[in-house]
Write an enzyme that holds these catalytic residues in place. Structure first.
Site, PDB file in Angstrom:
ATOM      1  N   ASN A  31      72.924  52.322 -18.010  1.00  0.00           N
ATOM      2  CA  ASN A  31      72.017  53.185 -17.246  1.00  0.00           C
ATOM      3  C   ASN A  31      70.810  52.362 -16.780  1.00  0.00           C
ATOM      4  OD1 ASN A  31      70.204  53.103 -19.511  1.00  0.00           O
ATOM      5  ND2 ASN A  31      71.455  54.688 -20.468  1.00  0.00           N
ATOM      6  N   VAL A  40      81.342  54.260 -22.607  1.00  0.00           N
ATOM      7  CA  VAL A  40      81.731  52.861 -22.757  1.00  0.00           C
ATOM      8  C   VAL A  40      80.547  52.009 -23.222  1.00  0.00           C
ATOM      9  CG1 VAL A  40      81.376  52.234 -20.320  1.00  0.00           C
ATOM     10  CG2 VAL A  40      83.067  51.013 -21.684  1.00  0.00           C
ATOM     11  N   ASP A  41      79.351  52.383 -22.806  1.00  0.00           N
ATOM     12  CA  ASP A  41      78.144  51.653 -23.232  1.00  0.00           C
ATOM     13  C   ASP A  41      77.997  51.711 -24.761  1.00  0.00           C
ATOM     14  OD1 ASP A  41      75.403  50.502 -22.123  1.00  0.00           O
ATOM     15  OD2 ASP A  41      74.943  51.844 -23.788  1.00  0.00           O
ATOM     16  N   THR A 129      82.389  57.038 -13.674  1.00  0.00           N
ATOM     17  CA  THR A 129      83.359  58.154 -13.682  1.00  0.00           C
ATOM     18  C   THR A 129      83.273  59.021 -14.930  1.00  0.00           C
ATOM     19  OG1 THR A 129      85.152  56.893 -14.711  1.00  0.00           O
ATOM     20  CG2 THR A 129      84.998  56.803 -12.308  1.00  0.00           C
ATOM     21  N   VAL A 131      79.923  60.255 -17.597  1.00  0.00           N
ATOM     22  CA  VAL A 131      78.724  61.101 -17.541  1.00  0.00           C
ATOM     23  C   VAL A 131      78.125  61.136 -16.128  1.00  0.00           C
ATOM     24  CG1 VAL A 131      76.358  61.281 -18.420  1.00  0.00           C
ATOM     25  CG2 VAL A 131      78.215  60.722 -19.976  1.00  0.00           C
ATOM     26  N   TYR A 132      78.265  60.047 -15.370  1.00  0.00           N
ATOM     27  CA  TYR A 132      77.657  59.991 -14.034  1.00  0.00           C
ATOM     28  C   TYR A 132      78.441  60.765 -12.979  1.00  0.00           C
ATOM     29  CZ  TYR A 132      73.874  56.788 -15.342  1.00  0.00           C
ATOM     30  OH  TYR A 132      72.739  56.231 -15.884  1.00  0.00           O
TER      31      TYR A 132
HETATM   32  P1  ADP Z   1      79.002  56.410 -16.564  1.00  0.00           P
HETATM   33  O1  ADP Z   1      77.677  56.882 -17.096  1.00  0.00           O
HETATM   34  O2  ADP Z   1      78.880  55.190 -15.665  1.00  0.00           O
HETATM   35  O3  ADP Z   1      79.788  57.512 -15.953  1.00  0.00           O
HETATM   36  P2  ADP Z   1      80.617  56.497 -19.009  1.00  0.00           P
HETATM   37  O4  ADP Z   1      80.592  55.530 -20.153  1.00  0.00           O
HETATM   38  O5  ADP Z   1      80.213  57.907 -19.275  1.00  0.00           O
HETATM   39  O6  ADP Z   1      79.752  55.818 -17.852  1.00  0.00           O
HETATM   40  O7  ADP Z   1      82.075  56.520 -18.407  1.00  0.00           O
HETATM   41  C1  ADP Z   1      82.614  55.481 -17.614  1.00  0.00           C
HETATM   42  C2  ADP Z   1      84.115  55.375 -17.873  1.00  0.00           C
HETATM   43  O8  ADP Z   1      84.317  54.643 -19.087  1.00  0.00           O
HETATM   44  C3  ADP Z   1      84.812  56.719 -18.076  1.00  0.00           C
HETATM   45  O9  ADP Z   1      85.981  56.707 -17.257  1.00  0.00           O
HETATM   46  C4  ADP Z   1      85.190  56.715 -19.550  1.00  0.00           C
HETATM   47  O10 ADP Z   1      86.409  57.402 -19.781  1.00  0.00           O
HETATM   48  C5  ADP Z   1      85.373  55.234 -19.805  1.00  0.00           C
HETATM   49  N1  ADP Z   1      85.284  54.759 -21.200  1.00  0.00           N
HETATM   50  C6  ADP Z   1      84.735  55.333 -22.287  1.00  0.00           C
HETATM   51  N2  ADP Z   1      84.888  54.555 -23.384  1.00  0.00           N
HETATM   52  C7  ADP Z   1      85.567  53.436 -22.964  1.00  0.00           C
HETATM   53  C8  ADP Z   1      86.059  52.258 -23.609  1.00  0.00           C
HETATM   54  N3  ADP Z   1      85.879  52.038 -24.901  1.00  0.00           N
HETATM   55  N4  ADP Z   1      86.726  51.337 -22.843  1.00  0.00           N
HETATM   56  C9  ADP Z   1      86.916  51.530 -21.525  1.00  0.00           C
HETATM   57  N5  ADP Z   1      86.466  52.618 -20.856  1.00  0.00           N
HETATM   58  C10 ADP Z   1      85.815  53.559 -21.568  1.00  0.00           C
END
Ligand code: ADP
Length: 187
Positions: A31, A40-41, A129, A131-132
């Site tokens: 973010n 993923v973060d 894809t 939370v955003y």
């Molecule tokens: P953003 O805030 O950019 O949308 P998110 O982390 O909420 O970021 O989601 C981005 C993508 O990462 C989503 O498609 C989610 O399903 C995916 N994601 C979550 N955990 C992991 C992981 N451990 N490895 C790869 N992708 C992940």
């Protein structure tokens, strides 16, 4: 699924957890505050350990926030990588507020950071894809277009880029986008 470019570069899609796959650099969906979050973060910080956040603290002190479309680099702690590129995806509103450009810019900025470091491989999650809220099919089209367009150029040091899609529906959307992209190149 994978696509081999005529210059020998490879674009792969795999379904799974990006923290488990070795690459020279792993892109993160961060973010603007570079402050850590869920999705993923959260997975990247948990797996990589506290060294990554300490480096982000220093970067934050220096530059403040990172605008959407940008990315900053840290080392990767315990992750099977040398670097993490923290890319800030756009928050989706309606697609008419610069979101496509910012999303494409995330991917290109990470590839530029990899090139500057002369890295060979780079993995990406589906930025924005979660939370955003970026609609999956649109995000896949933009992501594949940006990365494939970059890799198809000549003399890039990155020889392999991998989209690591956590959810099956994300994998399907990216696979369809890559098929379309490859089909358009042949015509
Ligand atoms: P953003 O805030 O950019 O949308 P998110 O982390 O909420 O970021 O989601 C981005 C993508 O990462 C989503 O498609 C989610 O399903 C995916 N994601 C979550 N955990 C992991 C992981 N451990 N490895 C790869 N992708 C992940």
């Amino acid at each position: 699924m994978e696509h081999r470019f005529s210059n020998g570069r490879l674009l792969r899609l795999v379904q799974g957890d990006i923290t488990r796959l070795a690459a020279d650099a792993i892109a993160n969906a961060a973010n603007a505050a570079l402050a850590g979050g869920g999705g993923v973060d959260g997975a990247i910080h948990r797996a990589g350990g506290p060294a990554i956040m300490s480096e982000l603290d220093e970067i934050r002190a220096r530059i403040g926030r990172c605008p959407a479309g940008g990315a900053v680099a840290t080392t990767a702690g315990r992750l099977p990588a040398r670097f993490v590129f923290h890319a800030v995806g756009p928050v989706y509103r309606d697609g008419r507020h610069g979101e496509p450009e910012a999303l494409a810019s995330c991917y290109r900025t990470c590839l530029d950071l990899a090139e500057e470091r002369k890295l060979g491989s780079l993995s990406f999650p589906a930025i924005s894809t979660g939370v955003y809220g970026y609609p999956l099919n649109e995000a896949a089209e933009i992501a594949v277009g940006a990365v494939a367009g970059y890799l198809a150029r000549e003399a890039v040091t990155v020889h392999e880029a991998v989209f690591v899609l956590f959810l099956e529906e994300a994998y399907e959307a990216f696979a369809a986008a890559l098929c379309r992209w490859a089909g358009e190149q042949v015509e």
